[in-house]
Scaffold this motif. Sequence first.
Motif, PDB file in Angstrom:
ATOM      1  N   ARG A   1       0.839  -1.202   0.000  1.00 26.82           N
ATOM      2  CA  ARG A   1       0.000   0.000   0.000  1.00 26.82           C
ATOM      3  C   ARG A   1       0.878   1.257   0.000  1.00 26.82           C
ATOM      4  O   ARG A   1       0.634   2.216  -0.710  1.00 26.82           O
TER       5      ARG A   1
ATOM      6  N   LEU B   1       1.027   4.157  -2.720  1.00 28.24           N
ATOM      7  CA  LEU B   1       0.881   5.584  -2.428  1.00 28.24           C
ATOM      8  C   LEU B   1       2.050   6.373  -2.985  1.00 28.24           C
ATOM      9  O   LEU B   1       1.908   7.472  -3.493  1.00 28.24           O
TER      10      LEU B   1
ATOM     11  N   ILE C   1       1.569   6.859  -6.514  1.00 25.76           N
ATOM     12  CA  ILE C   1       0.534   7.868  -6.776  1.00 25.76           C
ATOM     13  C   ILE C   1       1.112   9.260  -6.590  1.00 25.76           C
ATOM     14  O   ILE C   1       0.956  10.138  -7.418  1.00 25.76           O
ATOM     15  N   SER C   2       1.838   9.442  -5.458  1.00 25.11           N
ATOM     16  CA  SER C   2       2.370  10.781  -5.228  1.00 25.11           C
ATOM     17  C   SER C   2       3.513  11.087  -6.180  1.00 25.11           C
ATOM     18  O   SER C   2       3.881  12.234  -6.362  1.00 25.11           O
ATOM     19  N   ALA C   3       4.091  10.078  -6.797  1.00 26.56           N
ATOM     20  CA  ALA C   3       5.112  10.345  -7.804  1.00 26.56           C
ATOM     21  C   ALA C   3       4.479  10.662  -9.147  1.00 26.56           C
ATOM     22  O   ALA C   3       5.176  10.985 -10.096  1.00 26.56           O
TER      23      ALA C   3
ATOM     24  N   VAL D   1       2.802  15.453 -15.084  1.00 28.65           N
ATOM     25  CA  VAL D   1       3.869  15.194 -14.123  1.00 28.65           C
ATOM     26  C   VAL D   1       5.114  14.755 -14.870  1.00 28.65           C
ATOM     27  O   VAL D   1       5.024  14.107 -15.917  1.00 28.65           O
ATOM     28  N   GLU D   2       6.258  15.155 -14.339  1.00 28.12           N
ATOM     29  CA  GLU D   2       7.521  14.780 -14.973  1.00 28.12           C
ATOM     30  C   GLU D   2       8.124  13.577 -14.262  1.00 28.12           C
ATOM     31  O   GLU D   2       7.969  13.423 -13.047  1.00 28.12           O
TER      32      GLU D   2
ATOM     33  N   ARG E   1      10.049  16.514  -0.156  1.00 34.20           N
ATOM     34  CA  ARG E   1      10.097  17.074  -1.497  1.00 34.20           C
ATOM     35  C   ARG E   1      10.179  18.582  -1.385  1.00 34.20           C
ATOM     36  O   ARG E   1      10.230  19.134  -0.293  1.00 34.20           O
TER      37      ARG E   1
ATOM     38  N   TYR F   1       8.011  19.592  -6.209  1.00 32.13           N
ATOM     39  CA  TYR F   1       9.078  19.011  -7.017  1.00 32.13           C
ATOM     40  C   TYR F   1       9.722  17.847  -6.293  1.00 32.13           C
ATOM     41  O   TYR F   1       9.870  17.868  -5.065  1.00 32.13           O
TER      42      TYR F   1
ATOM     43  N   ARG G   1       8.647  17.866 -11.778  1.00 32.45           N
ATOM     44  CA  ARG G   1       7.380  18.445 -11.350  1.00 32.45           C
ATOM     45  C   ARG G   1       6.423  17.310 -11.028  1.00 32.45           C
ATOM     46  O   ARG G   1       6.185  16.435 -11.855  1.00 32.45           O
ATOM     47  N   LYS G   2       5.897  17.294  -9.836  1.00 35.07           N
ATOM     48  CA  LYS G   2       5.044  16.189  -9.453  1.00 35.07           C
ATOM     49  C   LYS G   2       3.594  16.603  -9.305  1.00 35.07           C
ATOM     50  O   LYS G   2       2.687  15.792  -9.474  1.00 35.07           O
ATOM     51  N   CYS G   3       3.375  17.825  -8.935  1.00 35.44           N
ATOM     52  CA  CYS G   3       2.009  18.225  -8.631  1.00 35.44           C
ATOM     53  C   CYS G   3       1.965  19.738  -8.615  1.00 35.44           C
ATOM     54  O   CYS G   3       2.958  20.372  -8.247  1.00 35.44           O
TER      55      CYS G   3
ATOM     56  N   TYR H   1      -2.222  18.851   1.127  1.00 32.01           N
ATOM     57  CA  TYR H   1      -1.748  17.954   0.080  1.00 32.01           C
ATOM     58  C   TYR H   1      -2.313  16.572   0.357  1.00 32.01           C
ATOM     59  O   TYR H   1      -2.169  16.055   1.458  1.00 32.01           O
TER      60      TYR H   1
ATOM     61  N   ARG I   1      -2.019  12.838  -0.492  1.00 37.48           N
ATOM     62  CA  ARG I   1      -1.040  11.958  -1.094  1.00 37.48           C
ATOM     63  C   ARG I   1      -1.707  10.904  -1.963  1.00 37.48           C
ATOM     64  O   ARG I   1      -1.210  10.536  -3.017  1.00 37.48           O
ATOM     65  N   ASP I   2      -2.874  10.436  -1.517  1.00 36.38           N
ATOM     66  CA  ASP I   2      -3.518   9.362  -2.277  1.00 36.38           C
ATOM     67  C   ASP I   2      -4.098   9.859  -3.592  1.00 36.38           C
ATOM     68  O   ASP I   2      -4.475   9.073  -4.436  1.00 36.38           O
TER      69      ASP I   2
ATOM     70  N   ASN J   1      -2.506  12.742  -5.036  1.00 36.84           N
ATOM     71  CA  ASN J   1      -1.443  13.590  -5.545  1.00 36.84           C
ATOM     72  C   ASN J   1      -2.018  14.934  -5.983  1.00 36.84           C
ATOM     73  O   ASN J   1      -1.864  15.364  -7.121  1.00 36.84           O
TER      74      ASN J   1
END
Lengths: 225, 1214
Positions: free
Chosen positions: A187, A191, A194-196, A212-213, B956, B968, B977-979, B1012, B1014-1015, B1017
């Motif tokens: 899990r 997560l 997902i956050s990546a 997203v990069e 981050r 980032y 860049r993540k979000c 934020y 996380r689940d 993003n």
Amino acid sequence: MSVFGGDSWGREAQNRKRRIDEFVLEGIDVDGSSYKKLSSGKYACLVCRHNPIFDTPLMLSIHCKGSRHSAAKSKAKEKELVRQDEINKRLALQGSPTTSSVNSSTTTKQNAQLATKPLIQMAQKAASEILGNKTLKHDSRNENLDMELRQNDIKNVTPDFFRNHSYPENETSDKLIQQHLDFRERRERELKFISAGWKRDCHGKWYKDENVEFDSDEEDPNTSF
Amino acid sequence: MYLYNLTLQQATGIVSAINGNFSGGKTQEIVVARGKILSLLRPDDLGKLQTLHSVEIFGCIRSLAQFRLTGAQKDYIVVGSDSGRIVILDYNKEKNVFDKVHQETFGKSGCRRIVPGQYLAIDPKGRAVMIGACEKQKLVYVLNRDTAARLTISSPLEAHKSQTIVYSICGVDCGFDNPIFAAIELDYSEADQDSTGVAAGEAQKHLTFYELDLGLNHVSRKWSEQVDNGANMLVTVPGGGDGPSGVLVCAENFVIYKNQGHPDIRAVIPRRADLPEERGVLIVSAATHKQKSMFFFLLQTEYGDIFKVTLEHGNDGVTELKIKYFDTIPVTASMCVLKSGFLFAASEFGNHALYQFQAIGDDPDVESSSSTLMETEEGFQPVFFQPRGLKNLVRIDQAESLMPIMDMKIANLFEEETPQIFSLCGRGPRSSLRILRPGLAISEMAVSQLPGVPSAVWTVKKNVNDAFDAYIVVSFANATLVLSIGETVEEVSDSGFLDTTPSLAVSLIGDDSLMQIHPNGIRHIREDGRINEWRTPGKRTIVKVGSNGLQVVIALSGGELIYFEVDMTGQLMEVEKHEMSGDVACLDIAPVPEGRQRSRFLAVGSYDNTIRILSLDPDDCMQVLSVQSVSSPPESLLFLEVKASVGGEDGADHPANLFLNAGLQNGVLFRTVVDMVTGQLSDSRSRFLGLRPPKLFSVKVRGRPAMLCLSSRPWLGYIHQGHFLLTPLSYETLEFAASFSSDQCAEGVVAVAGDALRVFTIERLGETFNETAIPLRYTPRRFVLHPKRKLLVIIESDQGSYTAEEREAARKECFEAADMGENGNGNINQMENGGDDEDKEDPLSDEQYGYPKAESNKWVSCIRVLDPRTAATTCLLELQDNEAAFSVCTVNFHDKEYGTLLAVGTAKGLQFWPKRSLVAGFIHIYRFLEDGRSLELLHKTQVEGVPLALCQFQGRLLAGIGSVLRLYDLGKKRLLRKCENKLFPNSIVSIQTYRDRIYVGDIQESFHFCKYRRDENQLYIFADDVVPRWLTASYHIDFDTMAGADKFGNVYFVRLPQDVSDEIEEDPTGGKIKWEQGRLNGAPNKVEEIVQFHVGDVVTSLQKASLIPGGGESVLYGTVMGSLGALLPFTSRDDVDFFSHLEMHMRQEHPPLCGRDHMAYRSAYFPVKDVIDGDLCEQFPTLPLDLQRKIADELDRTPGEILKKLEEVRNKII
């Protein structure tokens, strides 16, 4: 008690009144489950839906004779019967060795409670049953809670006939914990993905969010899951 | 939440300064405006600037002027402020206060466009004053005196002209003709009407003369003529019998002499040779020097060069205007030429300076003149010069200024008892990192090692009338060392002191004899060398001693007191014996009152936690007058006498008082008032000083008795401007001390610590902080503390400067041109702008001359790693390619191998005019090497805006890039860049995080609370502020609360309501936060403002900290004007009630000096909420005594109790 003075008739009158009250209450209900004495000294009817409150036992007794109360009472009785029925049915259905060995009275109680509890606990119950059958299937939301619960269940369900060879019992429990930890790790990794910036499509496949990069050597969840 | 606002350090910057004879007589003083503070300074005989008086006026001082009525000896001060009133002040020398002579209301309060107050002009003969607004309104008041020679002021005469912008006004000196005022004006009525913009392009500035007809009592426009559109300032030219009258118009590149009916005389302002062509030269400040026979002007340009302007004039008017290069000093806000030959330069940024004239620029130098002005096809021929070292001026003193504080952090990096305040100050090459410590500065004169570990030290004079001490006596465990003070300090053996025994006390007794008390007796050394020895009876030893000049009391072991007095013949006579119940812990005798034979009071401290006052009068000798019980056995006692005084140079009037101070064994200093007649003790106060029991010593500070308390750090208790202040000294722990006076050091202290003897003096009395300055290269922007290594990382940047290499090349060229060759100065070190203030070997220090100016789109910037303990820069990276750093933070990326990294947000080619634009923004990621001492670039990531805010968040990096908040992660080659969330209104300037909450500050729309998930993003904004605040500083107080400051000078706290907060945190499905909509693009929830206060100065940094060990935390703030303040939360409702009532009474009884209503001032933009103004409350002791008593009565207290309360609350902060 001496609001009426030291040795007046008052105390006696008080006692008399109390005795009458007791009598009246006894007349309403023997085990006292249909009413409740409140801290204020008043009485609440537990049978009727709105739990009406009465000043004296006398009033309560009058209420209990009323048509509304008797209707509610018969309804409650019916409900209880249905429940009992259901419990019996379930008891009959529970054929697995683990559960059958458990003290039947506690199970009944548990089941009785579960029947009225919300969905989530029913789900837990189901999970514990399934656990008993050693098939793993996890509810993903409340892992932590589940963990404890399940361990408790495992303890509970440890059958008497397993007692003489404790080795396999330990093994199962360790395995369970291990599996559970695996699940948590999984899990957590999910997560992290997902956050990546990874997303899931309707087939459960992972794809990259276009906003997203990603690094060139980034781990692909499709391969690691 | 209720807060108490207290200014810890008054503003140090100066916005305006004037000079004159404000106290009457010959001495010249300087009055300076520091935003909301008015101070009177005077250079003393040694050329040190002394602050005589300083008062907060609770308003904004916009202009100052001084005038003198004809024939008078004293100047008055006119103040133009935001009060909508003109105020005339008079400095009262006796009481040391500014008296309000007149206060005339003319308009609304506040700094407004058309309400006068911005400009002030005085008729040079002191007959009238003009007060002007930026636009339209100008009022003239006629000044006169009545039959009793008191100053009178007329009703205002209007000289309004609507749709006119005013740039500068001044009085025209026309002798005793009707007073005339000149103004540079621009009429925009046509430009306003013309939508094509043609008229706006053709708008023309005019010089207008307004004449006040004293006969008709009315003002008329007398004369108006076009002037250069670059005209910005007017300077009065002496007239009447002294000169040609008229005005100097300072314009871009020119100075023009103008007068009615006189042709323009124009001369070009010489330019620096290295100045780019696009840049003009503007005059920013001017000073006039006038003597009977001659006059000249000193004009300073925006680059700091001072020019001396002289006029050749005769009967037919002015024939020539000469502008000669004079010297270069840092750019000033105001210059004052004093008659005593000093030039006071109130710097725009950085330290102010006092210069002495060495010459008045008579030597030949680069000069431009109206007669040699050449007009070519391309315009007027410029004159070039090269700045050089100071020739005509020499700096003799400087006043420290923190202005502007760019950033501030409080941390205890040095592991001292109290934390240090690290502040980034100043601008350009004069910027610095200043480390402030609470306490007075010390200057150490000498440290010498002694043969053993001394236990005590005393100094003695040989005669009462001597100015200086003769001996330093040092006592060791079993010996006494005597040092004589002369040219050098050396050991002597002929002093008569017994050197084979330790000493308990050494002092001058009687007029001219010395006394040494040792455990076995008293040795009395007469002037002629005769020695009398008194021995203790039996085997008893002396344990404690108390003495003043004429009386001695000794305590023997066992608790017997023996009292001696000096009789008429100078003999020490035993007077009385007294047996105490137990051992004596300490003793002291009050000083002998003036004109008396003896002092009446002896204080005895016992181990049973009591202090007794015993009488020494012959009538009731050794009778106990009063007893005070204390919390712990007293260790040391000291009587401190405060002589009666009425004002004088420092101090309001206060009656004579005798204080008994006791240092208790638990580290508390206990202070109580002794009734001078009965000896009763009252009004006791105590304060914890440190872990060691305080030892008390009497010293002299500015000729007044003061008290030195030695606990775990030294403290000084002294009277300053009427207040008793107890301030720590920034010095190490001392064991024993004595006052010291010699011809090298008039008021010093000699102390022992360890095995060293130390001599030091105490400086800058009255200040709360002492500072250590470390010079920086460019304007510092922000800094971070490296969490583990205790290093600072500072980002600095400047606009319009050449890069270090270009500067170096230009410098080399310049030296070669000046034929100086390379004499070792061309090394890299001098770019570090000196390091030392008096860097004489560097003929052109940047600190003095500023960096050579480049085009405005050129930036220079650097990142510096600094070790504050050694003040050494361990790494300095100059950014290349026209990049400038704007934000910095340290960041630990999760499960990445580098550990702590440094993120720096930069912008390349940033331009603000004509439109804000930039080539690119970048985020640099650096790695710390060598224990954090140096940096290595890992990579840089291009972004589309200026990253003004960076912050670490869950392993981050969060960056505010323009209006986008972005998360980032660290990649191999760049940040990934993540979000992101693009819903912020303007530009993100601050980011703070706590758990999963993110508190974002927008440049003009206050705070936004984000979360934020996380689940998913995703970043969600769930709450924002309803007030559009222009944020300048922010600080995270707790989970739901933020503190912020806006650019209008307000400090405010906002809090998310508890129910909203709970709702946000208990949103199990997460659907609510996702789908909830606010109205009008706002967030669904709003924060509530819980505290609001107008500081009156732009707050640039906020931090929660405690400045005293073990004290409660308060929010400290630093401002642009260089002041430091604190907001202390009240802990009890009683205190809130008391102080709000006190504040209310103070508002009524003591309205601010310049006419601004206090309540209106503190509510200037938003109504003040739940903050009590401690600065106003602390003006309570300056009130007349009857008023103090009146207020105290209404509060059901005594004035003493109120003072005690004020002291208490101050002691909670610092």
